[in-house]
Design a protein around this motif. Sequence first.
Motif, PDB file in Angstrom:
ATOM      1  N   ASP A 270       0.814  -1.234   0.000  1.00 54.76           N
ATOM      2  CA  ASP A 270       0.000   0.000   0.000  1.00 54.76           C
ATOM      3  C   ASP A 270       0.833   1.262   0.000  1.00 54.76           C
ATOM      4  N   GLY A 271       2.120   1.137  -0.062  1.00 54.92           N
ATOM      5  CA  GLY A 271       2.977   2.306  -0.107  1.00 54.92           C
ATOM      6  C   GLY A 271       3.396   2.833   1.254  1.00 54.92           C
ATOM      7  N   GLU A 272       2.860   2.271   2.347  1.00 55.91           N
ATOM      8  CA  GLU A 272       3.261   2.675   3.687  1.00 55.91           C
ATOM      9  C   GLU A 272       4.555   1.931   4.021  1.00 55.91           C
ATOM     10  N   ASP A 273       5.668   2.630   3.911  1.00 56.16           N
ATOM     11  CA  ASP A 273       6.976   2.009   4.140  1.00 56.16           C
ATOM     12  C   ASP A 273       7.691   2.715   5.286  1.00 56.16           C
ATOM     13  N   PRO A 274       7.277   2.436   6.545  1.00 56.86           N
ATOM     14  CA  PRO A 274       7.909   3.130   7.671  1.00 56.86           C
ATOM     15  C   PRO A 274       9.335   2.633   7.917  1.00 56.86           C
ATOM     16  N   THR A 275      10.093   3.526   8.556  1.00 53.33           N
ATOM     17  CA  THR A 275      11.460   3.203   8.965  1.00 53.33           C
ATOM     18  C   THR A 275      11.499   3.191  10.497  1.00 53.33           C
ATOM     19  N   ASP A 302       5.612   5.205  16.543  1.00 53.10           N
ATOM     20  CA  ASP A 302       4.990   3.957  16.981  1.00 53.10           C
ATOM     21  C   ASP A 302       6.054   3.025  17.567  1.00 53.10           C
ATOM     22  N   LEU A 303       5.742   2.500  18.731  1.00 49.99           N
ATOM     23  CA  LEU A 303       6.676   1.596  19.430  1.00 49.99           C
ATOM     24  C   LEU A 303       6.110   0.186  19.426  1.00 49.99           C
ATOM     25  N   THR A 304       6.845  -0.725  18.841  1.00 53.62           N
ATOM     26  CA  THR A 304       6.447  -2.130  18.799  1.00 53.62           C
ATOM     27  C   THR A 304       7.614  -2.990  19.289  1.00 53.62           C
ATOM     28  N   ALA A 305       7.277  -4.262  19.539  1.00 51.53           N
ATOM     29  CA  ALA A 305       8.301  -5.205  20.020  1.00 51.53           C
ATOM     30  C   ALA A 305       8.002  -6.589  19.467  1.00 51.53           C
ATOM     31  N   ARG A 306       9.077  -7.398  19.346  1.00 46.84           N
ATOM     32  CA  ARG A 306       8.946  -8.756  18.834  1.00 46.84           C
ATOM     33  C   ARG A 306       9.945  -9.658  19.566  1.00 46.84           C
ATOM     34  N   SER A 330       2.460  -4.183  20.714  1.00 43.93           N
ATOM     35  CA  SER A 330       2.526  -2.777  20.305  1.00 43.93           C
ATOM     36  C   SER A 330       2.095  -1.898  21.460  1.00 43.93           C
ATOM     37  N   ALA A 331       2.740  -0.726  21.532  1.00 44.19           N
ATOM     38  CA  ALA A 331       2.386   0.216  22.602  1.00 44.19           C
ATOM     39  C   ALA A 331       1.202   1.104  22.226  1.00 44.19           C
ATOM     40  N   SER A 332       0.827   1.121  20.947  1.00 45.45           N
ATOM     41  CA  SER A 332      -0.280   1.981  20.509  1.00 45.45           C
ATOM     42  C   SER A 332      -0.948   1.365  19.286  1.00 45.45           C
ATOM     43  N   ASP A 333      -2.107   1.903  18.949  1.00 47.33           N
ATOM     44  CA  ASP A 333      -2.817   1.446  17.755  1.00 47.33           C
ATOM     45  C   ASP A 333      -2.194   2.093  16.521  1.00 47.33           C
ATOM     46  N   THR A 334      -2.027   1.238  15.478  1.00 46.87           N
ATOM     47  CA  THR A 334      -1.530   1.732  14.188  1.00 46.87           C
ATOM     48  C   THR A 334      -2.448   1.155  13.118  1.00 46.87           C
ATOM     49  N   PRO A 335      -3.562   1.846  12.816  1.00 49.61           N
ATOM     50  CA  PRO A 335      -4.528   1.287  11.871  1.00 49.61           C
ATOM     51  C   PRO A 335      -3.958   1.057  10.484  1.00 49.61           C
ATOM     52  N   GLU A 336      -3.093   1.958  10.009  1.00 53.26           N
ATOM     53  CA  GLU A 336      -2.550   1.796   8.661  1.00 53.26           C
ATOM     54  C   GLU A 336      -1.699   0.544   8.522  1.00 53.26           C
ATOM     55  N   LEU A 337      -1.160   0.037   9.660  1.00 56.39           N
ATOM     56  CA  LEU A 337      -0.379  -1.206   9.625  1.00 56.39           C
ATOM     57  C   LEU A 337      -1.172  -2.392  10.161  1.00 56.39           C
ATOM     58  N   GLU A 338      -2.445  -2.169  10.463  1.00 58.83           N
ATOM     59  CA  GLU A 338      -3.322  -3.198  11.022  1.00 58.83           C
ATOM     60  C   GLU A 338      -2.747  -3.791  12.309  1.00 58.83           C
ATOM     61  N   ILE A 339      -2.302  -2.899  13.186  1.00 58.57           N
ATOM     62  CA  ILE A 339      -1.718  -3.317  14.461  1.00 58.57           C
ATOM     63  C   ILE A 339      -2.462  -2.601  15.584  1.00 58.57           C
ATOM     64  N   GLY A 340      -2.936  -3.373  16.555  1.00 56.80           N
ATOM     65  CA  GLY A 340      -3.607  -2.808  17.715  1.00 56.80           C
ATOM     66  C   GLY A 340      -2.673  -2.809  18.915  1.00 56.80           C
ATOM     67  N   ASP A 374      -7.360  -5.350  18.935  1.00 55.39           N
ATOM     68  CA  ASP A 374      -7.659  -4.534  17.766  1.00 55.39           C
ATOM     69  C   ASP A 374      -6.986  -5.078  16.519  1.00 55.39           C
ATOM     70  N   THR A 375      -5.883  -5.791  16.700  1.00 51.98           N
ATOM     71  CA  THR A 375      -5.231  -6.389  15.522  1.00 51.98           C
ATOM     72  C   THR A 375      -6.162  -7.386  14.872  1.00 51.98           C
ATOM     73  N   ALA A 376      -6.827  -8.213  15.659  1.00 53.04           N
ATOM     74  CA  ALA A 376      -7.785  -9.175  15.106  1.00 53.04           C
ATOM     75  C   ALA A 376      -8.955  -8.450  14.446  1.00 53.04           C
ATOM     76  N   ASN A 377      -9.363  -7.338  15.008  1.00 48.48           N
ATOM     77  CA  ASN A 377     -10.467  -6.580  14.422  1.00 48.48           C
ATOM     78  C   ASN A 377     -10.089  -6.013  13.058  1.00 48.48           C
ATOM     79  N   TYR A 378      -8.858  -5.487  12.951  1.00 45.16           N
ATOM     80  CA  TYR A 378      -8.432  -4.952  11.660  1.00 45.16           C
ATOM     81  C   TYR A 378      -8.382  -6.045  10.603  1.00 45.16           C
ATOM     82  N   ILE A 379      -7.923  -7.234  10.958  1.00 41.91           N
ATOM     83  CA  ILE A 379      -7.814  -8.336   9.992  1.00 41.91           C
ATOM     84  C   ILE A 379      -9.210  -8.799   9.573  1.00 41.91           C
ATOM     85  N   GLU A 380     -10.104  -8.945  10.510  1.00 44.34           N
ATOM     86  CA  GLU A 380     -11.458  -9.397  10.175  1.00 44.34           C
ATOM     87  C   GLU A 380     -12.217  -8.333   9.381  1.00 44.34           C
TER      88      GLU A 380
END
Length: 399
Positions: A270-275, A302-306, A330-340, A374-380
């Motif tokens: 989708d062109g969203e290419d974060p660094t 946005d702060l995420t961890a893996r 994830s520490a916050s919601d990121t709708p454009e990346l479908e991450i809750g 919210d991640t499951a909600n974005y996917i569904e």
Amino acid sequence: MNRLAVALAPLILAASAFSAQAQDPHAGHTMPPPRTQQATPAPAPHAGHQSPAPAAAQDPHAGHVTPPPQTPPVSDPHAGHQASAQPATVDPHAGHDMPTPSAAQADPHAGHDMSAMSAAQADPHAGHDMSTMSMGPPDVPTSADNAGRPPEEPLPAAALGGPAHAADLVFGAEAMAAARQTVVRENGDIRTTAVIIDRLEAGFGDEDETWLWDLQGWTGGDINRFWWKSEGESDFDGGLEEAELQALYSRAVTPFWDVQAGVRQDFRPDGEDPTHLVLGLQGLAPYWWEVDAAAFLSTEGDLTARVEAEYDQRITQRLILQPRLEIDASASDTPELEIGSGLSSVEAGLRLRYEFRKEFAPYVGVEWSRSFGDTANYIEARGGEAQDTRFVVGLKAWF
């Protein structure tokens, strides 16, 4: 003549008795205590006895009542001694006045009560307290413990007055410095490079078929390395779903753990290419779990961890069962990346691989994934499934 013979008979008999007494002083007599011998002969013991015919001169004891014969002195040297009541068979020297034996003749057991001796006393260590005895080697003194050991002289001042490396005087300091660097590089500071294909697999689920890659590699020494990592996923029917590439500086902080820092670049259709900035920890946890944990801070804030963990359980020398777990948060919601926010997703898999060589091992397995919140909600919302189970076939290799 008869009167003369009668008058001389007592003298003859006395002389004969005296002679016989000298030959057998103990015959038939009770021994009185010894007394000092007198110069004059003892009176004739047989004076006044009726003497027989002159033949009696040959046997002065004829007509006497003779007691039983006594043992000659040579047979019993102790006859006539005052003995105790103990039978001679028990102690043949009983009643003798024995002098104190000398040290050489003394019996070491004389006077000891030996009746209480038991079989345990046959052991020379019986009754000893051996609980404090050490079972280790004896403490044998060495020359270092010798008080008379000559003292060691200190090093002469000239020994420390020259250069740190004496070879510099012969070959030159610059040439030897380069040689020493070569030795260090060849014995502990070797530069190496590796490429690891951790997962190159195809997955078959209920609704779609996908394939993915998970690669990483490094170059450098034992302490400092440059790491790169890449992973992505795509459908067989469509294009690229997502991909990422990381470039990291890695430094060993303990023998089993490296701290890593660098950047991560995402690629999305989708062109969203974060660094992202990356700070991570990679190494070997207890019980041989290989762990790769990292935190990501994007340019959007946005702060995420893996966290990824896997373990190799060897069934045989070539057949290996590998459980694997991956957790995203994830520490916050990121709708454009479908991450809750919160716990985003969990993947758990089990793979069985066979190593034809250490560098080449195909595998089969199964993997289960689940999205949360919210991640499951974005996917569904876009028509996907929050939970999926897939059968996987892949390859693990390195070179």
